[in-house]
Each structure stands twice: as structure tokens, then as C-alpha cells.
Scaffold this motif. Structure first.
Motif, PDB file in Angstrom:
ATOM      1  N   ARG A 332       0.837  -1.116  -0.131  1.00 39.34           N
ATOM      2  CA  ARG A 332      -0.026  -0.082   0.030  1.00 39.34           C
ATOM      3  C   ARG A 332       0.661   1.361   0.089  1.00 39.34           C
ATOM      4  NH1 ARG A 332      -5.223   0.838   1.614  1.00 39.34           N
ATOM      5  NH2 ARG A 332      -5.395  -0.923   0.250  1.00 39.34           N
ATOM      6  N   GLN A 335       2.054   1.880  -3.427  1.00 43.68           N
ATOM      7  CA  GLN A 335       0.806   2.352  -4.231  1.00 43.68           C
ATOM      8  C   GLN A 335       0.689   3.961  -3.931  1.00 43.68           C
ATOM      9  OE1 GLN A 335      -2.273   0.093  -2.652  1.00 43.68           O
ATOM     10  NE2 GLN A 335      -2.636  -1.027  -4.900  1.00 43.68           N
ATOM     11  N   GLN A 336       0.605   4.479  -2.758  1.00 48.41           N
ATOM     12  CA  GLN A 336       0.234   5.790  -2.299  1.00 48.41           C
ATOM     13  C   GLN A 336       1.467   6.470  -2.067  1.00 48.41           C
ATOM     14  OE1 GLN A 336      -2.413   5.703   1.090  1.00 48.41           O
ATOM     15  NE2 GLN A 336      -3.759   4.443  -0.138  1.00 48.41           N
ATOM     16  N   LEU A 344      -3.385  -2.409   8.925  1.00 47.93           N
ATOM     17  CA  LEU A 344      -4.135  -1.895   7.657  1.00 47.93           C
ATOM     18  C   LEU A 344      -5.392  -2.405   7.863  1.00 47.93           C
ATOM     19  CD1 LEU A 344      -2.342  -2.481   4.265  1.00 47.93           C
ATOM     20  CD2 LEU A 344      -2.971  -0.348   5.469  1.00 47.93           C
ATOM     21  N   PHE A 347      -7.003  -4.698   2.672  1.00 47.10           N
ATOM     22  CA  PHE A 347      -6.129  -4.945   1.406  1.00 47.10           C
ATOM     23  C   PHE A 347      -6.149  -6.174   0.988  1.00 47.10           C
ATOM     24  CE2 PHE A 347      -2.027  -5.515  -0.758  1.00 47.10           C
ATOM     25  CZ  PHE A 347      -2.091  -4.485  -1.309  1.00 47.10           C
ATOM     26  N   THR A 351      -5.505  -5.697  -5.847  1.00 51.07           N
ATOM     27  CA  THR A 351      -5.349  -4.099  -5.814  1.00 51.07           C
ATOM     28  C   THR A 351      -4.183  -3.701  -6.352  1.00 51.07           C
ATOM     29  OG1 THR A 351      -4.590  -3.596  -3.673  1.00 51.07           O
ATOM     30  CG2 THR A 351      -6.864  -3.989  -3.811  1.00 51.07           C
TER      31      THR A 351
END
Length: 360
Positions: A332, A335-336, A344, A347, A351
Motif C-alpha cells: 500500500r 501504491q500511495q 491496515l 487490503f 489491488t
């Protein structure tokens, strides 16, 4: 008391389970399931030779038939990662105890559902992070918990291995987010689990991943991450499957106020550094334990003893989720592009598909 096991999945990892089962007096293989009849025949033949028995063992093409068999007490799930959750949930609904190969699932929602069902039906779920049961690791954990190492400062989990084109072509699911789950989930999770178990409670994760190999369709082949723990310790993850020309192996290092331990090698059994301040006897004890590898039998013994109420299960479904949460936090974060609080809330590895389709 004796327990009957149903084995789902008769591939490579299943042979390790059968070898362990055949060495124990209080469990036996009652049924196997696989889509390929010849794989079932091969593993049953191995079991019968090792146990010197000709007892009939049921063959099921459909795993649901094995799960519903009243003669099966424990279901061992040794299939591709993407099927773990579906089979585990069905087995729990049939009130079976479960030994589940890592990872527990490829989504946090599925992991939570597995743990909810285990509690609802009062069934045991063991996730196979068997290295926690290795005598060296369990003794190291005990010494850290008792304060012999003082305050933990840093851990480093290194995975430096080679996965060739032939490796990925040998099975269609390899290298996919939906069925494989990623390099860290598939190849890195054992060492990451050990580092977390030894250091404490993760509170945040930052990481980046990349894909360089043309033979890897989707998943990462390089990963780097930083974990922050509630006790202010830091964890470093550095992993790749592009090491040329072959594996270097794995390494786990723990740096603390009163000691340092670093163990490495293809089998994670070579001591690079072992020092416990003011306790030479403990240093020598750990060095002597490094080569012992009876972890798989110890894992099964712990599982059976927990079923009988004689001890706590070391790697429950909840414990099996911890390393997955950290790895998912790293994904993640990639991703960000920012630090991600741990754990988290949700998830799934699927994704990640859009990221890699867009070359990110």
C-alpha cells in the motif's frame, strides 16, 4: 488420542507434511485430494512406505468431498496461495481443525473471516510459519522476552534469491497477484514473520517495489521497506528474486542493547554473529542450536497439544496475519507513496494489478 488428517494438495510442499505425519504416533493420513490422480497415488505411496502400512486412504478429486468426510479431524491445506481462504473457510464451516500453509490468505478480509469462523466453531487454525518452532529461533525469542538482549534497536530481513524463467513457466499461477500474491508473500514472508515476532508490534510501514524481469508477468522482483515498531525499534526489509546466477539465501539480523544475532544461508542456519553481553553460556547455547531443524515436527506437536487443551498454539490465524499485514502495508505504501499506519484495515493483492499495468 489419535487424529485423522485429510491432505488437500499433493504437490511439492505436501511431501514435507507427509514426512512429518508419518513420524508421529498420534496422527494418520485418512484422505487426500488433488485434481491429478497420479499425484494422489504418489503421495499415498510415500506415506504407506514410510509407515509400513497398507491401510486404505481415500482419494478425492473434489476437495469439498474430503472436507465433508466425517472421518477427517484435521484438514491440511497445501494448495496454491490464492485458494487458501476458500478452502479454509469451507473446512471451518464443516468444523474441522486446520493446518494451513502460508500465507493465511491474499486479503485481510479473508484472513479476518477465517479467524472469525475459527472462534465461532472453536476450531484450531495453525498457519505454517514453522521457522518459529526451530530450536534456535524459539530460544532466541525466549531470551529477548526475558530481557537478556535489553532493548531491541533494529532488525534486518534479507531475501536474496533467484527465480528463473523456468520457475515461473512451471506453474501458471506463479507470478500473479491473484493466485501467487507477490514475491514478499510467497518467498519473503517467513523471514519477515520472524523479524516481527522477535522485535515487537509494528506501528507503521514504508516501502517501494519494482518489477524488472520480463518473465515475471505481474508481481515485484525487488522490494525494500522500513518498519517502525511501538518500542522504537526499526525493521528493514530488502528482498529480490533477481540474484545472479543463483541464490545467495536468506539472512536475519537482530541488533539490540546487549547483543547481536545474525543468521544466514540457504537454510537460514549459518551463524554470522552471535553475542549476548555478559552471558557467554547463552551465546554458546544459541550457536549449538543453529543447526537443529526439527521445526516441522515441533509445529505439529504444538498443534495437537493445543487441540487437547495442554498448551497455547504458537502460530494461530491471528499470528499468521501479522506478517501479511506488514507486507500489505509495504504494498500500500508503494501504491500511495507514503508511510502507512499498521495494521491496515483492509487490503487484497488484487489491488496491485492496476499499479503494475500502469508501470508503477
Amino acid at each position: 488420542m489419535s487424529y485423522s488428517i485429510g491432505l488437500i494438495g499433493c504437490g511439492h510442499i505436501a511431501y514435507k507434511h507427509v514426512e512429518t505425519i508419518s513420524s508421529l504416533s498420534n496422527v494418520n493420513v485418512a484422505a487426500v485430494s488433488d485434481l491429478q490422480e497420479e499425484r494422489m497415488d504418489a503421495i499415498v505411496s510415500m506415506y504407506q512406505k514410510k509407515t509400513n502400512t497398507t491401510q486404505a486412504i481415500k482419494h478425492y478429486i473434489d476437495f469439498a468431498d474430503l472436507i465433508s468426510d466425517p472421518a477427517v479431524d484435521i484438514v491440511v491445506i497445501a494448495v496454491v496461495s490464492g485458494l487458501h481462504a476458500e478452502i479454509a473457510k469451507q473446512a471451518l464451516q464443516q468444523q474441522k481443525h486446520i493446518i494451513l500453509e502460508k500465507p493465511i490468505s491474499l486479503s485481510l478480509k479473508d484472513a479476518e473471516e477465517i479467524n472469525r469462523l475459527a472462534k465461532a466453531y472453536n476450531r484450531r487454525v495453525l498457519v505454517c510459519h514453522q521457522l518459529r518452532y526451530r530450536p534456535f529461533m524459539s530460544r532466541l525469542k525466549e531470551l529477548i522476552d526475558k530481557g537478556y538482549f535489553g532493548e531491541p534497536y533494529m532488525g534486518v530481513a534479507s531475501i536474496r534469491i533467484n527465480r528463473s524463467k523456468d520457475y515461473f513457466q512451471a506453474a501458471s499461477w506463479r507470478g500473479s497477484w491473484s493466485m501467487d500474491g507477490g514475491m514478499l508473500v510467497n518467498q519473503g514472508i517467513h523471514v519477515i514473520d520472524l523479524m516481527i515476532w522477535l522485535l515487537g508490534e509494528p506501528v507503521s510501514v514504508y516501502g517501494e517495489i519494482a518489477n524488472h524481469s520480463p518473465e515475471v508477468k505481474e508481481i515485484e522482483d525487488v522490494a525494500a521497506g522500513i518498519i517502525s515498531f511501538s518500542n522504537k525499534a526499526k525493521g528493514i526489509i530488502e528482498a529480490n528474486t533477481v540474484t545472479k546466477p543463483e541464490n545467495i539465501g536468506y539472512q536475519l539480523s537482530i541488533f539490540a542493547e546487549k547483543g547481536t544475532v545474525s543468521i544466514s544461508g540457504p537454510g537460514l542456519d549459518k551463524i554470522d554473529r552471535c553475542y549476548v553481553q555478559d552471558h557467554d553460556e547463552l551465546t554458546e547455547e544459541l550457536k549449538e542450536l543453529a543447526g537443529r531443524k526439527e521445526e516441522h515436527c515441533r509445529m505439529y506437536e504444538n498443534f495437537i497439544e493445543s487441540m487437547e487443551g495442554n498448551t497455547e498454539l504458537l502460530v494461530t490465524g491471528e499470528e499468521g496475519k501479522r506478517a501479511l499485514e506488514v507486507i500489505f502495508g509495504l504494498y500500500r505504501s508503494h501504491q500511495q507513496g507514503k508511510i502507512i499506519p499498521s495494521p491496515l484495515p483492509s487490503f487484497s493483492t488484487t489491488t496491485m494489478l492496476d499499479n503494475f499495468k500502469n508501470g508503477k
